[in-house]
Design a protein around this motif. Structure first.
Motif, PDB file in Angstrom:
ATOM      1  N   UNK A 228      -1.195  56.559  42.434  1.00  0.00           N
ATOM      2  CA  UNK A 228      -0.422  55.900  41.368  1.00  0.00           C
ATOM      3  C   UNK A 228      -1.316  55.556  40.181  1.00  0.00           C
ATOM      4  N   UNK A 229      -2.565  55.304  40.482  1.00  0.00           N
ATOM      5  CA  UNK A 229      -3.493  55.010  39.400  1.00  0.00           C
ATOM      6  C   UNK A 229      -3.962  56.294  38.723  1.00  0.00           C
ATOM      7  N   UNK A 230      -4.299  57.289  39.534  1.00  0.00           N
ATOM      8  CA  UNK A 230      -4.973  58.476  38.997  1.00  0.00           C
ATOM      9  C   UNK A 230      -4.068  59.399  38.187  1.00  0.00           C
ATOM     10  N   UNK A 231      -2.825  59.542  38.609  1.00  0.00           N
ATOM     11  CA  UNK A 231      -1.959  60.511  37.920  1.00  0.00           C
ATOM     12  C   UNK A 231      -1.773  60.148  36.436  1.00  0.00           C
ATOM     13  N   UNK A 232      -1.325  58.912  36.125  1.00  0.00           N
ATOM     14  CA  UNK A 232      -1.220  58.594  34.696  1.00  0.00           C
ATOM     15  C   UNK A 232      -2.567  58.568  33.975  1.00  0.00           C
ATOM     16  N   UNK A 233      -3.628  58.248  34.705  1.00  0.00           N
ATOM     17  CA  UNK A 233      -4.953  58.222  34.085  1.00  0.00           C
ATOM     18  C   UNK A 233      -5.368  59.638  33.672  1.00  0.00           C
ATOM     19  N   UNK A 234      -5.185  60.576  34.574  1.00  0.00           N
ATOM     20  CA  UNK A 234      -5.604  61.948  34.276  1.00  0.00           C
ATOM     21  C   UNK A 234      -4.643  62.607  33.281  1.00  0.00           C
ATOM     22  N   UNK A 235      -3.351  62.485  33.548  1.00  0.00           N
ATOM     23  CA  UNK A 235      -2.386  63.202  32.698  1.00  0.00           C
ATOM     24  C   UNK A 235      -2.228  62.570  31.313  1.00  0.00           C
ATOM     25  N   UNK A 236      -2.177  61.253  31.298  1.00  0.00           N
ATOM     26  CA  UNK A 236      -1.821  60.602  30.027  1.00  0.00           C
ATOM     27  C   UNK A 236      -2.930  59.744  29.417  1.00  0.00           C
ATOM     28  N   UNK A 237      -4.116  59.805  29.972  1.00  0.00           N
ATOM     29  CA  UNK A 237      -5.256  59.036  29.470  1.00  0.00           C
ATOM     30  C   UNK A 237      -4.866  57.559  29.344  1.00  0.00           C
TER      31      UNK A 237
END
Lengths: 299, 536
Positions: free
Chosen positions: A71-80
């Motif tokens: 849940x943390x990594x997906x928006x971090x990687x995809x949407x900075x």
């Protein structure tokens, strides 16, 4: 065939370069813990808590939340996401830049799949192949547009924001201009010479089958050359943060692995305590192991 | 007009002073300090101090390096600095931080996102040299140019064309002590670079290779700690006298007959305080004793050398000193045969022994360590103590010690306690893992030479003071007594200095205390108020 040779060379240099760097980080010794909260794998502690919040924590099993990390990594990687929260103005350039890169990578993957299907006997005119290719067009075109916009935005920040400019080196501008040239040639090649990315797909097919392909469009040619050169340059730059982030986050920032009695960690700690330090300050005797240094009588 | 930007290369240029600090440029404080009239004048260094020490950074002295007498001496110091940097990048000398350091040196994108997270940079009125990226970039440039094979050849293109000379090294030594290592910057880095860590490593070059560190944290700090048993200079005999005196004080204040259990073998808990509490805030260890006895815990204090002082200053500047103190703490617990070590209200001691030492104290001396916050939460929230929150009928806010909260994840226990016993509790903004440092972190609270205290209260502690004032704006009238709860000795020390500096008690009625004092103040069986106002 020269062009293909360059592409092969680029792929080899890229793979070896990245692998060398990965191995370098993997071979580094155990370090002391230096975590930073919140740690997303801490189950039920999204506010930033840790297992240290429990009485007799060492008696309880450690539960890692894989979902929390995703849940943390997906928006971090995809949407900075981090930049969105902490530096919104830069995000307006950084997000399109990074998302543009992801789309272009997606474009290459779709072209690769198309080429493989073609080799396997699927006609390029068949419905599935056309469908796939239209997706590639969307990914490529949008990716190039976003990439160009992001690059220009980032360049503008480097040039006009005095906080960024005073730290900028020629290399920083070079990197951005280099990437911009790749996006730009791709974009112009698509709009002027290869609207369905057929030339690109056929080139990839040629690369896979080791058969020469003649490219008549100078823009497509320029794009392939630039992209190949960039792949050879990338492993030697800080742009390898796309994989280094794994080490920086998982292996440092989120590394809260406990040293329990009889654990594998205990053995690793024993090993590093046997390294011999060689510091020269008056309060340290060089040549002793860390275990000896920590326990010696201090004068 | 805005001053010209200072870039990393400027550090090498010999100059009388890179930056002039002027309180008029500092971040504005809220009411009643908003007019700036109550801002104390910034203490300038005297001429003889300027002659004697390297003052070319910002006219503030934390380390106070004497000026080398000859060019030869300067060159030798530069050589040593470079050899220290080289050692920092080897696994034998720096296994402790090699991987995090290498990654932080190799991956900064210079996006400057971290700048706005730094309370020192913001409070100073955005002085470039205080950017979290500034000292890191200087160190990165030196490492890239002087330690990499093609470093000098490519220096212009890569931007690493910095000159490593004595002025660079002297300014870096001071600059390493203009950051509290709160690591708020690292929290905002989109890549994962940790500029706080780079500062920490920079301090290690000076200490471990060059023997340079502020006297308060090395000679009078960790060295004295290892030699005499406490960085306060408190020796075992004096500790026993102090404890006897505190027993009398407990009796006088509460009517309770309590004997501090000393060196009790086989106790469940070895409680270790920051020994500064015994000297500056004795009501804190007294309150712990009152609570532990009321809860019927099987606990002990140690009077062994180091066993009664939980501090570990090595955490801030020297891995060797750190390891020595951590190992001795663990050996004492092992000798006593206790089930666990409980750390009193000291943030850096929490992180030192729980987190960092976890990969140093190994095998048979690996005794479990626990935060007192957790244990206290268990006592307060399980109903083992008879508490009446009405006895704490005054506004309270909670300060989050960085080491305990952002860097260790002990966030909620202290909050749960305060919510239960302080009906007028209000949070500061931001709080929890996004908190701001008290300004005394990484040794600053105990560093008191020359004009450093002036800088600490007006610059590094400014953001915290602003937060506190904002939290109490609705009750800012000095006739309303207000309390900042800071469960950390160094934070309390820093707050004491800030509050004195700005006359916060007289102007706003703001004081500070620890957590256990508030718990004892709420205990039904203790008739007289335990908290005395103001605590200054």
């Amino acid at each position: 065939m020269l062009l293909q040779l360059l592409s092969y060379l680029a792929l080899v240099v890229f793979a070896v370069g990245i692998l060398t760097r990965v191995v370098k980080y993997l071979r580094m010794p155990l370090h002391v813990r230096w975590e930073l909260y919140p740690i997303p794998h801490e189950k039920g502690r999204e506010y930033g808590g840790s297992y240290f919040e429990e009485v007799n924590w060492w008696e309880k099993p450690k539960e890692k939340s894989f979902i929390g990390q995703i849940k943390f990594m997906v928006p971090e990687i995809l949407f900075v996401r981090g930049l969105y929260h902490d530096n919104r103005k830069l995000w307006w350039a950084s997000f399109p830049f990074h998302f543009g890169i992801y789309l272009v990578i997606g474009w290459l993957v779709l072209l690769l799949i198309g080429a493989i299907l073609n080799i396997a006997g699927l006609s390029p005119e068949s419905a599935p192949a056309t469908f796939l290719q239209s997706f590639a067009v969307i990914f490529g075109a949008v990716g190039f547009v976003l990439g160009v916009a992001g690059c220009i935005g980032l360049l503008m920040f480097r040039i006009f924001d005095s906080d960024l400019r005073s730290f900028a080196a020629p290399k920083d501008y070079f990197n951005l201009v280099f990437i911009l040239s790749i996006f730009l040639t791709g974009l112009i090649a698509w709009s002027s010479s290869d609207p369905s990315f057929i030339i690109f797909r056929d080139y990839i097919k040629g690369v896979i089958t080791f058969s020469p392909v003649t490219i008549e469009s100078s823009l497509v040619l320029a794009h392939i050359i630039l992209l190949s050169l960039f792949l050879m340059y990338l492993p030697f730059t800080h742009m390898t943060h796309f994989f280094a982030k794994y080490f920086m986050w998982d292996k440092v920032r989120w590394d809260d692995e406990r040293n329990l009695r009889g654990s594998a960690m205990e053995a690793k700690v024993k090993q590093v305590l046997n390294y011999r330090q060689n510091w020269s300050a008056p309060h340290i005797k060089p040549g002793k192991t860390w275990a000896e240094t920590a326990t010696e009588e201090v004068e | 007009m805005k001053a010209e930007k200072i870039n990393p290369k400027d550090i090498s240029r010999p100059s009388e002073q890179m930056v002039e600090l002027n309180p008029a440029d500092f971040m504005k404080l809220p009411y009643p300090y908003d007019k700036g009239e109550d801002e104390p004048a910034f203490k300038r260094l005297k001429e003889d101090q300027k002659k004697k020490y390297e003052t070319s950074l910002d006219g503030v002295l934390a380390v106070g390096i004497p000026r080398p007498a000859t060019k030869g001496e300067e060159d030798e110091l530069v050589r040593k600095f470079l050899s220290g940097l080289e050692k920092l990048l080897t696994k034998e000398n720096n296994w402790t931080f090699l991987q995090p350091l290498t990654l932080s040196l190799e991956y900064c994108a210079k996006c400057q996102t971290c700048n706005d997270a730094c309370p020192i940079y913001i409070s100073s009125g955005k002085k470039d040299i205080y950017r979290p990226t500034y000292r890191s970039e200087v160190l990165r440039m030196i490492a890239n140019k002087y330690l990499k094979k093609s470093g000098k050849l490519l220096a212009k293109f890569t931007g690493n064309d910095i000159e490593l000379n004595w002025t660079t090294v002297a300014k870096l030594a001071e600059l390493a002590y203009r950051c509290t290592l709160c690591r708020r910057c690292a929290q905002t880095c989109p890549i994962g670079v940790d500029n706080g860590l780079i500062t920490h490593e920079l301090r290690k070059i000076f200490s471990q290779e060059m023997g340079i560190a502020p006297g308060e944290i090395h000679t009078l700090g960790s060295v004295q700690h290892l030699k005499k048993g406490s960085s306060t200079g408190l020796m075992p005999v004096a500790l026993k006298d102090t404890l006897e005196f505190l027993e009398d004080d407990i009796k006088e204040r509460t009517g309770l007959d309590i004997k501090f259990p000393l060196d009790k073998e086989g106790a469940d808990i070895l409680l270790i305080h920051n020994a500064g509490e015994y000297l500056s805030w004795p009501e804190n260890p007294m309150a712990f004793a009152i609570i532990f006895e009321a809860a019927g815990l099987n606990w002990t204090l140690s009077t062994d050398l180091l066993g009664y002082d939980a501090v570990n200053y090595g955490l801030w500047y020297d891995d060797v000193q750190f390891a020595r103190v951590a190992v001795r703490h663990a050996q004492i617990a092992k000798k006593l045969g206790v089930k666990k070590i409980v750390i009193g209200e000291c943030g850096h001691a929490h992180k030192a022994i729980s987190v960092i030492a976890d990969r140093i104290i190994n095998e048979e001396i690996n005794i479990p360590r626990e935060s007192s916050m957790t244990l206290l939460e268990d006592l307060v929230c399980s109903g083992k103590l008879n508490l009446d929150p009405k006895k704490n009928a005054f506004p309270v806010t909670l300060h989050d010690p960085c080491n305990m909260v952002r860097l260790m994840g002990v966030v909620e226990p202290q909050r749960k306690i305060i919510r239960k016993i302080c009906p007028q509790f209000r949070e500061m903004e931001p709080h929890g893992v996004r908190n701001y440092c008290c300004g005394g972190g990484s040794g600053f609270a105990i560093m008191s030479s020359m004009n450093f205290p002036n800088w600490r209260s007006s610059v590094s502690g400014r953001m915290k003071f602003k937060q506190i004032l904002e939290a109490f704006q609705d009750v800012i009238d000095p006739s309303i007594k207000k309390m900042v709860c800071a469960p950390c000795s160094n934070c309390k020390g820093a707050l004491r200095e800030i509050f004195n500096y700005y006359n916060a008690w007289e102007k706003c009625g703001i004081s500070y205390t620890g957590l256990v004092e508030l718990i004892v103040n709420a205990m039904v069986d203790i008739k007289e108020p335990y908290i005395e106002w103001p605590i200054m």
